[in-house]
Structures are given as C-alpha cells and as structure tokens.
Scaffold this active site. Sequence first.
Site, PDB file in Angstrom:
ATOM      1  NE  ARG A 183      49.791  22.189  24.321  1.00 49.08           N
ATOM      2  CZ  ARG A 183      50.770  21.694  24.589  1.00 49.08           C
ATOM      3  NH1 ARG A 183      52.156  22.059  24.378  1.00 49.08           N
ATOM      4  NH2 ARG A 183      50.934  20.351  24.503  1.00 49.08           N
ATOM      5  CG  HIS A 189      51.857  17.439  28.570  1.00 51.57           C
ATOM      6  ND1 HIS A 189      51.875  18.722  27.668  1.00 51.57           N
ATOM      7  CD2 HIS A 189      53.139  17.084  28.729  1.00 51.57           C
ATOM      8  CE1 HIS A 189      53.001  18.916  27.492  1.00 51.57           C
ATOM      9  NE2 HIS A 189      53.929  18.119  27.960  1.00 51.57           N
ATOM     10  CD  GLU A 221      56.491  16.770  22.823  1.00 47.75           C
ATOM     11  OE1 GLU A 221      57.108  16.274  23.520  1.00 47.75           O
ATOM     12  OE2 GLU A 221      57.027  18.021  22.559  1.00 47.75           O
ATOM     13  CG  ASN A 269      54.998  20.629  21.222  1.00 45.68           C
ATOM     14  OD1 ASN A 269      54.309  21.544  20.922  1.00 45.68           O
ATOM     15  ND2 ASN A 269      55.081  19.887  22.243  1.00 45.68           N
ATOM     16  CE1 TYR A 285      60.931  23.309  23.679  1.00 51.19           C
ATOM     17  CE2 TYR A 285      59.793  21.498  22.568  1.00 51.19           C
ATOM     18  CZ  TYR A 285      60.119  22.682  23.588  1.00 51.19           C
ATOM     19  OH  TYR A 285      58.855  22.710  24.253  1.00 51.19           O
ATOM     20  CD  GLU A 296      55.697  21.748  24.633  1.00 60.27           C
ATOM     21  OE1 GLU A 296      56.810  21.360  24.660  1.00 60.27           O
ATOM     22  OE2 GLU A 296      54.801  21.003  25.124  1.00 60.27           O
TER      23      GLU A 296
END
Length: 444
Positions: free
Chosen positions: A75, A119, A164, A292, A294, A351
Amino acid sequence: MATFPQGFTWGTATASYQIEGAVKEDGRGVSIWDTFSATPGNVYNGNTGEIACDHYHRWREDIDLMRQLNTNAYRFSIAWSRIFPTGRGQVNQKGLDFYSRLVDGLLAVGITPYVTIYHWDLPQALQDEDGWLRRGIIDDYVAYVDTLTRALGDRVKHWITFNEPWVFTWLGYVMGIHAPGYKSENPAPALIATHHAYLAHGSAVPVIRQNSADAQVGITLNLTPSDPASAKPTDLDATARFDGFFNRWYLDPLFRGHYPADMVALYEPYAPEIRPGEMQRIHVPLDFLGINYYTRAVIADDAQNALIRTRQEKPEGEYTEMGWEVYPDGLYTLLKRVHSDYSPRAIYITENGAAFADQLTPDGQIHDERRTAYLKSHFEAAARAIDDGVPLKGYFVWSLMDNFEWAEGFSKRFGLYYVDYTTQKRILKDSGRYFMNVAKTGQT
Ligand code: FCB
C-alpha cells in the site's frame, strides 16, 4: 499461535511524503507538507520530507525489501503534486511515469499494488485557495482521480480514496498539528473539510470504477475503540460522545447515509451545510473498508474540554514511543463492532504497527522484541475476529521502513526495516524477520 486463511493478503504500507524525498524532481509541485515542515516549530527538530527515505530513487531496492518480507501486497500513496504540480490543469507526465514504473515493478514480482489516492500531501496551490474548505476542491479531486485511474487503472485494481479523514481535517484544520496548520476554537473547519472530502470520495468512486475495470474501491479510516474510564453514567455518556466524534462521524455517512444525529446536535451551530442529494452521493457502495488501528481510548467526562467534554485517561499498561497504549484486544472488538454495526463487504487492516526506540547493536542488528510482540498479539486478535466471521481479507503493517512521521519528524521509527538516514542503508529488524515468516506461512 493463530493461522490465517489461504490467500490472505499480507503487505506493508507507506505514504508518498513520508518516504519519497525528491521534492523538486521531475516537475513535482510544492505540497502543503513541504510548506508546513519548512516552517520552524511545526515539526520535530525542523525535520522535513525533502529527502526522507529517498524512495523516489531507490524504489527498485525497496521492492526487493518487500520481496524479502514475502509480502504479496504493498500500500502506497500518490503525491497529487507530482501529477498536477499546481493541483489542476496540465498533467505532469513524468510524475505519472514514476508511479507507472513502480506499479510495473511490483506486478513483475507478484506484489499487488493498493493505491491510496490522497494521503495528506495536498498541492500547495490548492491550499492557497483554502484547501478542503472550498467546495470547488471536489471537482479538482475528481479530475485528479480521473487522470490517475485512466493512467494506472489497467494495472492497479485496489484503490483507496482517502487516508484517515479524521486526522487531516481535525489535526490540520482545528488543532494546527498537521498541515496546513490551521487552528480554530470551534469544529466548523474540520466538519466542512470532512464534508468536502466525503463528497469528493463519493463523486470519485464511480469514476474509478469506470476507468479501472473490476477494481476494488474503498476508503481508509483511523478507528479507535473507546472504553469508559469508570461505570459512572457521565463517563459512559462521554465515551459515546468520543465514539461519535472519532468513529461514527466517519462511519455513519459511508454506511448509513447520514451523520450521527447525537453529534449533529452536539456540534450545533457548526454542523456542515448539507445540500439535497449530498448524503446519497457520499453513501456510495464500497468494496471494502480499510481500517488503521493503533490503540484504544479510555474516556472520562470532562467539562473543561469545550467541544465534546471528554478527557482521555492513561490506564496502567504498556505504551509505545507515540504514547499509545498497546491494546491488541481493541483490534478484536473494533473488527467485530464494525462488522456487526456496518457490515462492509470486506475489511483490510490498512495500517497497524508500533514505534519503539530502536537501537542498532554492535552486531549491526535491531533486536526489537517489543515490536515483534506487538505485531504477534495484533495478528492474533485479527485472526480471532476472522474465526468469528469478520470478512478481514488482508493486513498491512505500518511501515515497510522507518520514515518521516509527520509532526514527529524522524524521531519515531515504525519500520520493519531500520533506515540509517545518513547513508540510506536499510537494515532488517528482528520484527521484519518475524513478519517474513508470518507472511510466508500464514501462521503467527
Ligand atoms: C497514521 C498515518 C500514517 C502513519 C501512522 C503512524 O495516522 O496514516 O501515515 O503516520 O499513523
């Protein structure tokens, strides 16, 4: 140990401004991240992406790194200002050629490209016209997407319209932490920027499908499951508000065709103007949702915070260098929740990864046990969700190599490869060795 299904997609992820460098080469125009990072005080230690990982020149070598990891997907994002140096108008063929060569190089070795169209590195010329606050940017984005997908759509079959939206609209337009660095006392700019980005998304999806036969089209959201700091009703309410602010505001329009009513009421009078037909345009069917992940958020009620009256607590636990709690179970609950509440056709983790303070040891290696443990526990959380019926099709580790971590500059290392920024040497970390085996065997 967990076992992933046959044919699972394993990849790494990067983004143009974070790795490419070569900011003045082959006609690339200035982006908002060039401007923002050149302004003292914005980025850690005055770091910029001027050279970054020099990927623009080293992409062949970087494809070899991916092969070594046994990944079958990659990606990456396109720098809009390489295609249209001033955002629109005359196409810069050399910019298109760079990505075309990269795509061919990936396909030649059996690595499927997943392209993120936006992005965060908006052409500065469009920012000079107010960036995502201006309605006309929708047409500029669609024209950019049209050009890009006409050029690459025969070979690229996986497209991600945005990365995002929460981050670039809130951090960029309200908190001033990311480019373009705007600050606002109220949420209006973030909400307007989001609405325009979502209209751009909804308008671009049919264009992508037209130019790229049988393409899979999706979007990537950063989602953070939230837990209440206590069982007090005020904390439970605060957690629902945080979830509305961070997750539902972005999920509901895509999958339900409206912004969440509780948040619309909360944001009054700053909720964006919605014209007839716009929510239907945003609510276009997607082939997949990129997530994504985290960390999670632990939320308490807090009247001091003017906007949503919440505070993020820091429970006991392990934290990464970003100050993010290591919480693999959050990935499991998030996947289950997104599947049951929104049922996207397919999900990719676009991600997941961790920054730790990597040390080169005298043997020239990086023994990053904590990153290996982080990845293993998150892979296993994802595998549990698959066992429970979540249509998770692939997993992209952030990141292939250490890179320019936005406002944190080069101080935070997320890579499976260590990058020595003085020599541009890439060194496989122990976590990369671990991932290599997972990608090969499908077993953690
Ligand atoms: C995400 C970004 C990505 C990277 C990671 C650590 O928010 O999409 O570019 O910086 O965080």
